[in-house]
Design a protein around this motif. Sequence first.
Motif, PDB file in Angstrom:
ATOM      1  N   HIS A   2       0.999  11.409  30.460  1.00 12.51           N
ATOM      2  CA  HIS A   2       1.680  10.439  31.333  1.00 12.51           C
ATOM      3  C   HIS A   2       1.982  11.066  32.695  1.00 12.51           C
ATOM      4  O   HIS A   2       1.847  10.391  33.726  1.00 12.51           O
ATOM      5  CB  HIS A   2       2.982   9.967  30.684  1.00 12.51           C
ATOM      6  CG  HIS A   2       3.799   9.089  31.589  1.00 12.51           C
ATOM      7  ND1 HIS A   2       3.509   7.762  31.808  1.00 12.51           N
ATOM      8  CD2 HIS A   2       4.888   9.355  32.360  1.00 12.51           C
ATOM      9  CE1 HIS A   2       4.378   7.250  32.666  1.00 12.51           C
ATOM     10  NE2 HIS A   2       5.224   8.194  33.007  1.00 12.51           N
ATOM     11  N   ALA A  34      11.033  12.036  21.985  1.00  8.73           N
ATOM     12  CA  ALA A  34      10.143  12.138  23.136  1.00  8.73           C
ATOM     13  C   ALA A  34       9.341  13.426  23.103  1.00  8.73           C
ATOM     14  O   ALA A  34       8.167  13.445  23.493  1.00  8.73           O
ATOM     15  CB  ALA A  34      10.964  12.053  24.418  1.00  8.73           C
ATOM     16  N   ARG A  77       6.483  12.953  20.722  1.00 15.63           N
ATOM     17  CA  ARG A  77       5.499  12.025  21.275  1.00 15.63           C
ATOM     18  C   ARG A  77       4.719  12.664  22.416  1.00 15.63           C
ATOM     19  O   ARG A  77       3.504  12.496  22.516  1.00 15.63           O
ATOM     20  CB  ARG A  77       6.208  10.764  21.775  1.00 15.63           C
ATOM     21  CG  ARG A  77       5.271   9.624  22.143  1.00 15.63           C
ATOM     22  CD  ARG A  77       6.064   8.347  22.397  1.00 15.63           C
ATOM     23  NE  ARG A  77       5.167   7.223  22.566  1.00 15.63           N
ATOM     24  CZ  ARG A  77       4.620   6.853  23.719  1.00 15.63           C
ATOM     25  NH1 ARG A  77       4.875   7.570  24.810  1.00 15.63           N
ATOM     26  NH2 ARG A  77       3.831   5.805  23.791  1.00 15.63           N
ATOM     27  N   ARG A  78       5.414  13.383  23.290  1.00 18.47           N
ATOM     28  CA  ARG A  78       4.733  14.017  24.415  1.00 18.47           C
ATOM     29  C   ARG A  78       3.770  15.105  23.942  1.00 18.47           C
ATOM     30  O   ARG A  78       2.644  15.216  24.428  1.00 18.47           O
ATOM     31  CB  ARG A  78       5.754  14.620  25.378  1.00 18.47           C
ATOM     32  CG  ARG A  78       6.531  13.603  26.201  1.00 18.47           C
ATOM     33  CD  ARG A  78       5.633  12.913  27.221  1.00 18.47           C
ATOM     34  NE  ARG A  78       6.346  11.934  28.013  1.00 18.47           N
ATOM     35  CZ  ARG A  78       6.866  12.183  29.216  1.00 18.47           C
ATOM     36  NH1 ARG A  78       6.768  13.385  29.748  1.00 18.47           N
ATOM     37  NH2 ARG A  78       7.484  11.234  29.880  1.00 18.47           N
ATOM     38  N   GLY A 120       0.819  13.619  22.481  1.00 21.45           N
ATOM     39  CA  GLY A 120       0.041  12.983  23.528  1.00 21.45           C
ATOM     40  C   GLY A 120      -0.861  13.952  24.261  1.00 21.45           C
ATOM     41  O   GLY A 120      -1.875  13.559  24.834  1.00 21.45           O
ATOM     42  N   SER A 145      -0.528   4.775  30.865  1.00 19.81           N
ATOM     43  CA  SER A 145       0.773   5.403  31.058  1.00 19.81           C
ATOM     44  C   SER A 145       1.734   4.909  29.985  1.00 19.81           C
ATOM     45  O   SER A 145       1.379   4.077  29.137  1.00 19.81           O
ATOM     46  CB  SER A 145       1.316   5.049  32.449  1.00 19.81           C
ATOM     47  OG  SER A 145       1.733   3.698  32.482  1.00 19.81           O
ATOM     48  N   GLU A 146       2.966   5.394  30.050  1.00 21.85           N
ATOM     49  CA  GLU A 146       3.974   5.023  29.057  1.00 21.85           C
ATOM     50  C   GLU A 146       4.768   3.796  29.479  1.00 21.85           C
ATOM     51  O   GLU A 146       5.838   3.537  28.943  1.00 21.85           O
ATOM     52  CB  GLU A 146       4.909   6.210  28.815  1.00 21.85           C
ATOM     53  CG  GLU A 146       4.185   7.408  28.217  1.00 21.85           C
ATOM     54  CD  GLU A 146       5.093   8.614  28.022  1.00 21.85           C
ATOM     55  OE1 GLU A 146       6.262   8.539  28.416  1.00 21.85           O
ATOM     56  OE2 GLU A 146       4.611   9.618  27.484  1.00 21.85           O
TER      57      GLU A 146
END
Length: 255
Positions: free
Chosen positions: A153, A193, A196-197, A200, A208-209
């Motif tokens: 992102h 987060a 998730r990051r 990712g 994007s998020e």
Amino acid sequence: MTSAPGGMEAVLYRETFEVEETFWWFVGMRAIVASLLARGPAPPGGGWVLDAGCGTGGSYQFLSRYGPVASIDVSEHAIAFSRQRRLPALLQGSVTALPFRDGAFGLVASFDVIDELWPELDDRAVAEMARVLRPGGTLLIRVPAYQWLHSRHDRIARTRRRYTRGEVVEKVRRAGLEVRQATYANSLLLPLAVVRRLLGKRRTAGKSELAPLPGWLNAVLTATLRLEAPILKRTSLPAGLSVIVVAGKGECPGR
């Protein structure tokens, strides 16, 4: 925001424009910023507010509660979307060379802007924000936290650097300002987060998020983020996905 080349910039600004008024992150962050500004002295009566790097103009209504707002961004795409919001004082220009006189503003707000600059330019941008701030005025800078969380992102959003709280504090002090509060934010959702990051980072494609979420999920995330607002009115948080520093120039009114 700063300018990014190619069609990706236009896509990102359109995504932002479409969700900025309702997406959980923007709504929750506005509540947090309001709480932080409520801790310190209000901008001097009748003073102008600068949205330094206004993006698509979604912060205008929020900032207008503190005074008349001047908005500036370097990106032609950002300016085009901001014009659709009919902002009354909108200029195209860089935060590294603000086209305003010294001491013109009672409040300068910079939301996720200096992180998009090349590293050698972020100090210049903070110095420019300090220059246009009037004595007794308030500067608020928000940036993404922790370089080790730099993700897909961030690459889409043209984020060149993520910061620690200490790094932003030093930049503000080098600009001659007094730090009133320095905190992390978006702390309650940090563990989720992080997972998730980091996952990712293994992906090579995707958007994007800022994709719209189901209404119930957007409401839950908004409520969770807004829980931090009353906490930050009393104290600072030791970790989070964003760094927010509130600083003043000279003596505060009434002190």
